[in-house]
Design a protein around this motif. Structure first.
Motif, PDB file in Angstrom:
ATOM      1  N   ILE A 185       0.817  -1.222   0.000  1.00  0.00           N
ATOM      2  CA  ILE A 185       0.000   0.000   0.000  1.00  0.00           C
ATOM      3  C   ILE A 185       0.848   1.269   0.000  1.00  0.00           C
ATOM      4  CG2 ILE A 185      -1.927  -1.160   1.184  1.00  0.00           C
ATOM      5  CD1 ILE A 185      -1.029   0.300   3.770  1.00  0.00           C
ATOM      6  N   ALA A 186       2.163   1.116  -0.001  1.00  0.00           N
ATOM      7  CA  ALA A 186       3.028   2.278   0.201  1.00  0.00           C
ATOM      8  C   ALA A 186       2.889   3.315  -0.923  1.00  0.00           C
ATOM      9  CB  ALA A 186       4.478   1.838   0.352  1.00  0.00           C
ATOM     10  N   GLU A 187       2.920   2.868  -2.161  1.00  0.00           N
ATOM     11  CA  GLU A 187       2.833   3.831  -3.261  1.00  0.00           C
ATOM     12  C   GLU A 187       1.525   4.600  -3.217  1.00  0.00           C
ATOM     13  OE1 GLU A 187       4.474   1.264  -6.774  1.00  0.00           O
ATOM     14  OE2 GLU A 187       4.252   3.347  -7.437  1.00  0.00           O
ATOM     15  N   ALA A 188       0.433   3.885  -2.966  1.00  0.00           N
ATOM     16  CA  ALA A 188      -0.879   4.548  -2.909  1.00  0.00           C
ATOM     17  C   ALA A 188      -0.960   5.495  -1.718  1.00  0.00           C
ATOM     18  CB  ALA A 188      -1.996   3.507  -2.840  1.00  0.00           C
ATOM     19  N   ALA A 189      -0.309   5.133  -0.626  1.00  0.00           N
ATOM     20  CA  ALA A 189      -0.341   5.998   0.565  1.00  0.00           C
ATOM     21  C   ALA A 189       0.363   7.318   0.297  1.00  0.00           C
ATOM     22  CB  ALA A 189       0.298   5.279   1.748  1.00  0.00           C
ATOM     23  N   LEU A 190       1.309   7.312  -0.622  1.00  0.00           N
ATOM     24  CA  LEU A 190       2.142   8.487  -0.846  1.00  0.00           C
ATOM     25  C   LEU A 190       1.662   9.350  -2.006  1.00  0.00           C
ATOM     26  CD1 LEU A 190       5.490   6.576  -0.331  1.00  0.00           C
ATOM     27  CD2 LEU A 190       4.503   8.272   1.229  1.00  0.00           C
ATOM     28  N   ALA A 191       0.579   8.941  -2.642  1.00  0.00           N
ATOM     29  CA  ALA A 191       0.061   9.696  -3.787  1.00  0.00           C
ATOM     30  C   ALA A 191      -0.778  10.873  -3.306  1.00  0.00           C
ATOM     31  CB  ALA A 191      -0.765   8.772  -4.678  1.00  0.00           C
ATOM     32  N   ASP A 192      -0.649  12.009  -3.972  1.00  0.00           N
ATOM     33  CA  ASP A 192      -1.484  13.194  -3.676  1.00  0.00           C
ATOM     34  C   ASP A 192      -1.523  13.481  -2.184  1.00  0.00           C
ATOM     35  OD1 ASP A 192      -2.181  13.255  -6.415  1.00  0.00           O
ATOM     36  OD2 ASP A 192      -3.725  11.738  -6.040  1.00  0.00           O
ATOM     37  N   LEU A 193      -0.369  13.681  -1.601  1.00  0.00           N
ATOM     38  CA  LEU A 193      -0.290  13.832  -0.145  1.00  0.00           C
ATOM     39  C   LEU A 193      -1.037  15.077   0.333  1.00  0.00           C
ATOM     40  CD1 LEU A 193       3.408  12.834   0.602  1.00  0.00           C
ATOM     41  CD2 LEU A 193       1.332  11.646   1.333  1.00  0.00           C
ATOM     42  N   PRO A 194      -1.888  14.921   1.316  1.00  0.00           N
ATOM     43  CA  PRO A 194      -2.545  16.097   1.908  1.00  0.00           C
ATOM     44  C   PRO A 194      -1.532  16.905   2.718  1.00  0.00           C
ATOM     45  CG  PRO A 194      -3.119  14.120   3.150  1.00  0.00           C
ATOM     46  CD  PRO A 194      -2.293  13.662   1.971  1.00  0.00           C
ATOM     47  N   GLU A 195      -1.812  18.197   2.878  1.00  0.00           N
ATOM     48  CA  GLU A 195      -0.831  19.076   3.538  1.00  0.00           C
ATOM     49  C   GLU A 195      -0.548  18.618   4.962  1.00  0.00           C
ATOM     50  OE1 GLU A 195      -1.773  23.220   3.078  1.00  0.00           O
ATOM     51  OE2 GLU A 195      -0.365  23.774   4.676  1.00  0.00           O
ATOM     52  N   ALA A 196      -1.571  18.118   5.636  1.00  0.00           N
ATOM     53  CA  ALA A 196      -1.398  17.702   7.034  1.00  0.00           C
ATOM     54  C   ALA A 196      -0.408  16.539   7.176  1.00  0.00           C
ATOM     55  CB  ALA A 196      -2.749  17.304   7.637  1.00  0.00           C
ATOM     56  N   ALA A 197      -0.226  15.791   6.095  1.00  0.00           N
ATOM     57  CA  ALA A 197       0.681  14.641   6.155  1.00  0.00           C
ATOM     58  C   ALA A 197       2.126  15.074   6.404  1.00  0.00           C
ATOM     59  CB  ALA A 197       0.601  13.831   4.864  1.00  0.00           C
ATOM     60  N   GLY A 198       2.444  16.307   5.945  1.00  0.00           N
ATOM     61  CA  GLY A 198       3.810  16.791   6.064  1.00  0.00           C
ATOM     62  C   GLY A 198       4.132  17.394   7.417  1.00  0.00           C
ATOM     63  N   ALA A 199       3.130  17.526   8.268  1.00  0.00           N
ATOM     64  CA  ALA A 199       3.312  18.216   9.550  1.00  0.00           C
ATOM     65  C   ALA A 199       3.427  17.236  10.713  1.00  0.00           C
ATOM     66  CB  ALA A 199       2.140  19.167   9.783  1.00  0.00           C
ATOM     67  N   LYS A 200       3.738  15.992  10.419  1.00  0.00           N
ATOM     68  CA  LYS A 200       3.837  14.995  11.494  1.00  0.00           C
ATOM     69  C   LYS A 200       5.023  14.080  11.245  1.00  0.00           C
ATOM     70  CE  LYS A 200      -0.516  13.693  10.989  1.00  0.00           C
ATOM     71  NZ  LYS A 200      -1.181  14.626  10.086  1.00  0.00           N
ATOM     72  N   VAL A 201       5.313  13.269  12.247  1.00  0.00           N
ATOM     73  CA  VAL A 201       6.415  12.324  12.141  1.00  0.00           C
ATOM     74  C   VAL A 201       5.846  10.913  12.115  1.00  0.00           C
ATOM     75  CG1 VAL A 201       6.792  12.178  14.650  1.00  0.00           C
ATOM     76  CG2 VAL A 201       8.705  11.773  13.094  1.00  0.00           C
ATOM     77  N   TYR A 202       6.578  10.002  11.472  1.00  0.00           N
ATOM     78  CA  TYR A 202       6.143   8.619  11.281  1.00  0.00           C
ATOM     79  C   TYR A 202       7.208   7.682  11.855  1.00  0.00           C
ATOM     80  CZ  TYR A 202       3.059  10.938   7.972  1.00  0.00           C
ATOM     81  OH  TYR A 202       2.130  11.778   7.411  1.00  0.00           O
ATOM     82  N   MET A 203       6.783   6.747  12.704  1.00  0.00           N
ATOM     83  CA  MET A 203       7.779   5.849  13.302  1.00  0.00           C
ATOM     84  C   MET A 203       7.384   4.378  13.230  1.00  0.00           C
ATOM     85  SD  MET A 203       9.334   5.598  17.172  1.00  0.00           S
ATOM     86  CE  MET A 203      10.421   7.004  17.075  1.00  0.00           C
ATOM     87  N   GLY A 204       8.401   3.549  13.012  1.00  0.00           N
ATOM     88  CA  GLY A 204       8.238   2.107  12.996  1.00  0.00           C
ATOM     89  C   GLY A 204       9.554   1.466  12.574  1.00  0.00           C
ATOM     90  N   TYR A 205       9.544   0.157  12.364  1.00  0.00           N
ATOM     91  CA  TYR A 205      10.743  -0.514  11.833  1.00  0.00           C
ATOM     92  C   TYR A 205      10.307  -1.820  11.191  1.00  0.00           C
ATOM     93  CZ  TYR A 205      11.096  -3.680  15.925  1.00  0.00           C
ATOM     94  OH  TYR A 205      10.863  -4.630  16.874  1.00  0.00           O
TER      95      TYR A 205
END
Lengths: 270, 270
Positions: free
Chosen positions: B80-100
């Motif tokens: 799902i990664a490519e679809a998750a990154l398409a047409d990113l909403p502005e709010a997506a850029g204002a947060k941090v993402y964590m995992g491994y």
């Protein structure tokens, strides 16, 4: 016909060597020169990189050798493939090379270098149930290009790879041009989720997307998951083909078994 | 701070969710919004691709969410990664993402898209022995960028990946620019021969050869071989670095365990 056997990955079992020699003697149409390197061991490998490389280079350069037959798979041919293909002697181009599984690293590199490579059964396969038929099939093709040894639906040009080997080839100097190729894959001893992940990887490749079609051989000894994956191997491969615009061509008659057929990488003009 | 938890790979165990909520309540410095999608199941996955994608897109687009914390690894975020990154909403850029682990597919793509991704412990880690410390470490970094949570020898820019995930990223649209990166790898539940093969693959990459150095985290639960491989994981990684001209930087304090540290992919200017 003189066929040299070397082991660029793991060592050949002596009982396999004896059984294959007996088959060759019974046939009387070929002479098997099983290189002593086949029986070396060094940890996982049939001798250190240097010994495996030297034996391979020796038989490649020998004008008396008509075919080089890789003894078995396992792991390790990638460690010596680039060096094996450097400064190729003229005699190397006048013979055919056969193997499968880990030997796919070499088949890819040999084909890319313009030599005649073919996927097909290997000496150690004689130990499989019905393995004598696999050995005869390989020799039928090596000695007299018997068309009954071939994967039956080949639309040349064709190639065949173990899926994990193909994934690990991409982006390396061994990666061959897959444009227009009838590309076959098979797998052994992996989880279905790993197969799905590897299909994601290979179907992202622009080179692979230029293949004429992708066909799926047998997927054997699938490792069990804690939960059922939810799709079988055919559905997985068909799905990634659909996602990536690659034509899924259905089944291929190859696999880690005694029924494994021959897939020549180059169309021979004979 | 509001932290949304979603599961782009496999489902979160309810007892892990309860334990992590208890830790957050005790801390009082963050609110965990564990998305119901975390508990869906569909074969191997935490719900079908569509459900995992929808939950991820929902929290990415939510301006009230300060951080997105991936619930656990397993397998499936690449789907799902490519679809998750398409047409990113502005709010997506204002947060941090964590995992491994499997979340590395997303971390790579998020970083490539210019978002703030970080390798670090996940909610399901609470079930490990000493896992509460892993969860506190993740929250210490998410809530207040506590430097004691960080991998101690980071020379920014840095990235960290599971070795198999990194190998399967190469050549895909998720592959990030590794130039000048302090690159860390770790592995779990693989054979040493498989690690050697994967190191061959990744060190053939021109992109990876531009990394500043390669460091090796912990390699745990190594699957046993029929014969000893002949080299340990440190020797394997050092050897492929030597062969490919990549600087081997020694050990990294990451792994599939409760000691796993945080590796931010982007140097934050705060």
């Amino acid at each position: 016909m003189r066929i040299a056997v070397v082991a660029p990955s793991c060592s050949l079992k002596p009982e396999a060597a004896d059984a294959v020699q007996a088959i060759a003697a019974q046939r009387g149409d070929c002479e098997l020169a099983i290189h002593p390197q086949c029986f070396q061991t060094d940890g996982h490998f049939a001798g250190p990189d240097e010994a495996r490389l030297a034996a391979l280079r020796e038989v490649m350069a020998d004008p008396a050798v008509d075919a080089v037959w890789f003894a078995r798979g396992g792991y390790g041919s990638n460690r010596i493939a680039e060096a094996a293909l450097a400064d190729l002697p003229e005699a190397a181009g006048a013979k055919v090379y056969m193997g499968y599984s880990d030997a796919g690293f070499l088949l890819a590199g040999l084909h890319k270098a313009g030599l005649a490579a073919a996927w097909g059964p290997m000496p150690q396969d004689v130990l499989r149930d019905g393995g004598d038929r696999a050995v005869h099939r390989a020799l039928d093709w090596l000695v007299r290009r018997d068309p009954s040894a071939l994967e039956p639906d080949i639309q040349a040009p064709a190639m065949a790879f173990n899926l994990t080997v193909l994934s690990n080839l991409l982006g390396t100097p061994l990666e061959p041009d897959l444009s227009g190729v009838d590309l076959m894959i098979e797998e052994v001893s992996e989880h279905l989720y790993g197969i799905d992940r590897t299909m994601f990887h290979i179907t992202s490749s622009a080179n692979l997307r230029r293949a004429a079609r992708l066909r799926l051989g047998r997927v054997s000894d699938v490792l069990s998951n804690d939960v059922e994956f939810g799709a079988d191997e055919q559905a997985i491969v068909a799905d990634w083909c659909r996602r990536s615009g690659i034509q899924f061509g259905g089944a291929a008659d190859i696999g880690h078994d005694a029924r494994n057929r021959v897939v020549p990488f180059r169309t021979e003009k004979r």
